[in-house]
Design a protein around this motif. Structure first.
Motif, PDB file in Angstrom:
ATOM      1  N   LEU A   1       3.372  18.932 -17.918  1.00 36.89           N
ATOM      2  CA  LEU A   1       4.538  19.075 -17.298  1.00 36.89           C
ATOM      3  C   LEU A   1       4.738  20.178 -16.186  1.00 36.89           C
ATOM      4  CD1 LEU A   1       6.492  18.827 -20.794  1.00 36.89           C
ATOM      5  CD2 LEU A   1       6.754  17.244 -18.900  1.00 36.89           C
ATOM      6  N   PRO A   2       4.023  21.274 -16.392  1.00 36.40           N
ATOM      7  CA  PRO A   2       3.929  22.080 -15.280  1.00 36.40           C
ATOM      8  C   PRO A   2       4.004  21.496 -13.956  1.00 36.40           C
ATOM      9  CG  PRO A   2       2.483  23.125 -17.224  1.00 36.40           C
ATOM     10  CD  PRO A   2       2.873  21.596 -17.259  1.00 36.40           C
ATOM     11  N   LEU A   3       3.310  20.398 -13.673  1.00 36.19           N
ATOM     12  CA  LEU A   3       3.394  20.013 -12.287  1.00 36.19           C
ATOM     13  C   LEU A   3       4.655  18.870 -12.111  1.00 36.19           C
ATOM     14  CD1 LEU A   3      -0.531  18.719 -12.462  1.00 36.19           C
ATOM     15  CD2 LEU A   3       0.619  20.705 -11.868  1.00 36.19           C
ATOM     16  N   TYR A   4       5.459  18.878 -12.771  1.00 37.41           N
ATOM     17  CA  TYR A   4       6.809  18.235 -12.558  1.00 37.41           C
ATOM     18  C   TYR A   4       7.900  19.338 -11.732  1.00 37.41           C
ATOM     19  CZ  TYR A   4       5.784  14.308 -15.162  1.00 37.41           C
ATOM     20  OH  TYR A   4       5.014  13.242 -15.907  1.00 37.41           O
ATOM     21  N   ASN A   5       8.567  19.035 -10.898  1.00 37.81           N
ATOM     22  CA  ASN A   5       9.634  19.702 -10.298  1.00 37.81           C
ATOM     23  C   ASN A   5      10.913  18.871 -10.268  1.00 37.81           C
ATOM     24  OD1 ASN A   5      11.068  21.828  -9.266  1.00 37.81           O
ATOM     25  ND2 ASN A   5      10.264  21.531  -6.955  1.00 37.81           N
TER      26      ASN A   5
ATOM     27  N   PRO B   1     -11.502  28.892   4.401  1.00 43.12           N
ATOM     28  CA  PRO B   1     -10.631  27.821   4.674  1.00 43.12           C
ATOM     29  C   PRO B   1     -11.202  26.661   3.826  1.00 43.12           C
ATOM     30  CG  PRO B   1     -11.918  28.268   6.508  1.00 43.12           C
ATOM     31  CD  PRO B   1     -12.025  29.532   5.748  1.00 43.12           C
ATOM     32  N   LEU B   2     -12.053  26.764   3.037  1.00 45.13           N
ATOM     33  CA  LEU B   2     -12.493  25.838   2.078  1.00 45.13           C
ATOM     34  C   LEU B   2     -12.027  25.888   1.001  1.00 45.13           C
ATOM     35  CD1 LEU B   2     -15.819  24.330   3.407  1.00 45.13           C
ATOM     36  CD2 LEU B   2     -13.827  23.338   3.852  1.00 45.13           C
ATOM     37  N   GLU B   3     -11.328  27.129   0.684  1.00 45.56           N
ATOM     38  CA  GLU B   3     -10.782  27.385  -0.634  1.00 45.56           C
ATOM     39  C   GLU B   3      -9.471  28.045  -0.559  1.00 45.56           C
ATOM     40  OE1 GLU B   3     -13.833  29.077  -3.750  1.00 45.56           O
ATOM     41  OE2 GLU B   3     -14.797  29.588  -1.733  1.00 45.56           O
ATOM     42  N   LEU B   4      -8.686  27.425   0.356  1.00 53.24           N
ATOM     43  CA  LEU B   4      -7.216  27.650   0.525  1.00 53.24           C
ATOM     44  C   LEU B   4      -6.489  27.657  -0.707  1.00 53.24           C
ATOM     45  CD1 LEU B   4      -6.610  25.865   3.982  1.00 53.24           C
ATOM     46  CD2 LEU B   4      -7.116  28.380   3.731  1.00 53.24           C
ATOM     47  N   ARG B   5      -5.639  28.946  -0.901  1.00 52.94           N
ATOM     48  CA  ARG B   5      -4.717  28.862  -1.855  1.00 52.94           C
ATOM     49  C   ARG B   5      -3.425  27.894  -1.913  1.00 52.94           C
ATOM     50  NH1 ARG B   5      -5.138  34.795  -4.043  1.00 52.94           N
ATOM     51  NH2 ARG B   5      -7.379  34.909  -3.983  1.00 52.94           N
ATOM     52  N   ARG B   6      -2.998  27.256  -2.902  1.00 52.40           N
ATOM     53  CA  ARG B   6      -1.580  26.545  -3.063  1.00 52.40           C
ATOM     54  C   ARG B   6      -1.011  27.340  -4.256  1.00 52.40           C
ATOM     55  NH1 ARG B   6      -2.079  20.291  -2.687  1.00 52.40           N
ATOM     56  NH2 ARG B   6      -3.919  20.579  -4.316  1.00 52.40           N
ATOM     57  N   ASN B   7       0.202  26.980  -4.169  1.00 48.45           N
ATOM     58  CA  ASN B   7       1.271  27.442  -5.286  1.00 48.45           C
ATOM     59  C   ASN B   7       1.934  26.251  -5.947  1.00 48.45           C
ATOM     60  OD1 ASN B   7       1.448  30.766  -4.835  1.00 48.45           O
ATOM     61  ND2 ASN B   7       1.232  29.800  -3.044  1.00 48.45           N
ATOM     62  N   VAL B   8       1.661  25.868  -7.333  1.00 50.71           N
ATOM     63  CA  VAL B   8       2.542  24.980  -7.821  1.00 50.71           C
ATOM     64  C   VAL B   8       3.877  25.197  -8.131  1.00 50.71           C
ATOM     65  CG1 VAL B   8       2.700  23.272  -9.940  1.00 50.71           C
ATOM     66  CG2 VAL B   8       0.384  24.104  -9.016  1.00 50.71           C
ATOM     67  N   VAL B   9       4.889  24.417  -7.896  1.00 50.62           N
ATOM     68  CA  VAL B   9       6.218  24.381  -7.917  1.00 50.62           C
ATOM     69  C   VAL B   9       6.772  24.015  -9.108  1.00 50.62           C
ATOM     70  CG1 VAL B   9       8.468  24.718  -7.028  1.00 50.62           C
ATOM     71  CG2 VAL B   9       6.478  25.301  -5.507  1.00 50.62           C
ATOM     72  N   THR B  10       7.159  24.725 -10.163  1.00 51.72           N
ATOM     73  CA  THR B  10       7.448  23.827 -11.538  1.00 51.72           C
ATOM     74  C   THR B  10       8.962  23.593 -11.584  1.00 51.72           C
ATOM     75  OG1 THR B  10       7.371  25.965 -12.481  1.00 51.72           O
ATOM     76  CG2 THR B  10       5.423  24.841 -12.563  1.00 51.72           C
ATOM     77  N   ALA B  11       9.305  22.874 -12.786  1.00 50.03           N
ATOM     78  CA  ALA B  11      10.817  22.332 -12.795  1.00 50.03           C
ATOM     79  C   ALA B  11      11.570  23.578 -13.247  1.00 50.03           C
ATOM     80  CB  ALA B  11      10.516  21.140 -13.968  1.00 50.03           C
ATOM     81  N   GLN B  12      12.717  23.423 -12.651  1.00 46.31           N
ATOM     82  CA  GLN B  12      13.732  24.656 -12.967  1.00 46.31           C
ATOM     83  C   GLN B  12      13.233  26.202 -12.666  1.00 46.31           C
ATOM     84  OE1 GLN B  12      14.860  23.053 -17.019  1.00 46.31           O
ATOM     85  NE2 GLN B  12      16.770  23.643 -16.276  1.00 46.31           N
ATOM     86  N   LEU B  13      12.400  26.087 -11.530  1.00 45.53           N
ATOM     87  CA  LEU B  13      11.929  27.491 -11.159  1.00 45.53           C
ATOM     88  C   LEU B  13      13.090  28.364 -10.724  1.00 45.53           C
ATOM     89  CD1 LEU B  13       9.234  29.124 -10.946  1.00 45.53           C
ATOM     90  CD2 LEU B  13       9.165  28.414  -8.637  1.00 45.53           C
ATOM     91  N   PRO B  14      13.350  29.556 -11.255  1.00 39.07           N
ATOM     92  CA  PRO B  14      14.395  30.254 -10.689  1.00 39.07           C
ATOM     93  C   PRO B  14      14.138  30.635  -9.273  1.00 39.07           C
ATOM     94  CG  PRO B  14      13.742  31.237 -12.832  1.00 39.07           C
ATOM     95  CD  PRO B  14      12.653  29.995 -12.376  1.00 39.07           C
ATOM     96  N   LEU B  15      15.311  30.730  -8.638  1.00 37.15           N
ATOM     97  CA  LEU B  15      15.282  30.937  -6.958  1.00 37.15           C
ATOM     98  C   LEU B  15      14.615  32.300  -6.783  1.00 37.15           C
ATOM     99  CD1 LEU B  15      15.766  29.796  -4.440  1.00 37.15           C
ATOM    100  CD2 LEU B  15      17.991  30.834  -4.410  1.00 37.15           C
ATOM    101  N   ALA B  16      14.677  33.122  -7.614  1.00 36.49           N
ATOM    102  CA  ALA B  16      14.172  34.613  -7.533  1.00 36.49           C
ATOM    103  C   ALA B  16      12.492  34.465  -7.518  1.00 36.49           C
ATOM    104  CB  ALA B  16      14.612  35.635  -8.515  1.00 36.49           C
ATOM    105  N   ALA B  17      12.213  33.665  -8.644  1.00 38.37           N
ATOM    106  CA  ALA B  17      10.555  33.226  -8.744  1.00 38.37           C
ATOM    107  C   ALA B  17      10.279  32.501  -7.391  1.00 38.37           C
ATOM    108  CB  ALA B  17      10.345  32.679 -10.029  1.00 38.37           C
TER     109      ALA B  17
END
Length: 247
Positions: free
Chosen positions: A35-39, A223-239
């Motif tokens: 579920l954390p992979l849903y937005n 560049p072969l270990e670039l970071r990515r941020n998972v955006v989850t459901a109902q993430l507050p705009l402040a977060a």
């Protein structure tokens, strides 16, 4: 410095609230999308519109490559949008929003999961699109390597590339590259990888590879270990603002 966001399923909140559902993919791999992979659709729309209102520059892969080659200076506010796994919801919900706003994004394709022909949207499962549908979204999405049959895992500790031989991993990478136009950019399935996988990608000429480690990317980031941020459901705009580096 730039931030990379990663999305998997974009769905109406009512669909997400029904809980985890199984994936249904062309090569028969069985799993469920956490579920954390849903937005949710409303939050996704608001987040995209916020980035536009704040005048973010939406990066292309070519610009990221040039940044690491030293031939491109990043705008002060730079963001890279990425999607993993090419689920039907990417076509049904995310694609129209990005197309209407004339934005582009990167989609990492596990090509062994992709179906030969389209089928009706099925909310009860996480089902990828078909190859014809990928072509239909190519005005928005740039497609890159996410393995062919190696998008498999053992729990949360290992992806298939970590337990198979290097020769088999290389063969799988080459098979995926037969179907995607960008052949030197990769995303680690489930964000799981080890040093051997990084070394294999370097040997095979990959220029960029994306993890799911949180945080921004700088000139010092491998560049072969670039970071990515998972955006989850109902993430507050402040977060969300924190993720993209806003104070």
């Amino acid at each position: 410095m730039f931030t990379t966001l990663v999305f998997h399923e974009i769905r109406p909140l009512a669909e997400i609230k029904t809980g985890m559902r199984p994936i249904e993919v062309a090569d028969g791999y069985a799993d469920s999308l956490p579920l954390p992979l849903y937005n949710d659709l409303a939050s996704f729309t608001a987040q995209i519109d916020y980035l536009i209102a704040q005048q973010y520059h939406f990066l292309t892969l070519a610009e990221v490559l040039d940044f690491y080659k030293g031939s491109f200076s990043l705008p002060e506010k730079s963001i890279l949008l990425t999607f993993d796994d090419c689920y039907q919801s990417q076509l049904r919900y995310a694609y129209p929003i990005l197309q209407q706003r004339k934005l582009t994004a990167v989609s990492f394709v596990p090509t062994g999961w992709i179906f030969a022909t389209p089928s009706a949207y099925t909310p009860e499962v996480s089902r990828p699109v078909s190859f014809p549908e990928l072509l239909g979204m190519a005005d928005v999405f740039t497609y890159a390597n996410h393995t062919h049959h190696f998008h498999q895992r053992k729990g949360t500790i290992a992806a298939r590339a970590m337990w198979e031989s290097e020769a088999d991993f290389i063969l799988d990478l080459a098979t995926c590259n037969q179907f995607v136009p960008i052949k030197d950019v990769f995303a680690y399935p489930f964000g799981l990888y080890d040093e051997k996988n990084v070394a294999t990608l370097a040997k095979e000429g990959f220029q960029l590879a994306f993890t799911t480690i949180k945080g921004p990317n700088t000139k010092e980031t491998n560049p072969l270990e670039l970071r990515r941020n998972v955006v989850t459901a109902q993430l507050p705009l402040a977060a969300f603002k924190e993720i993209v580096g806003e104070k």
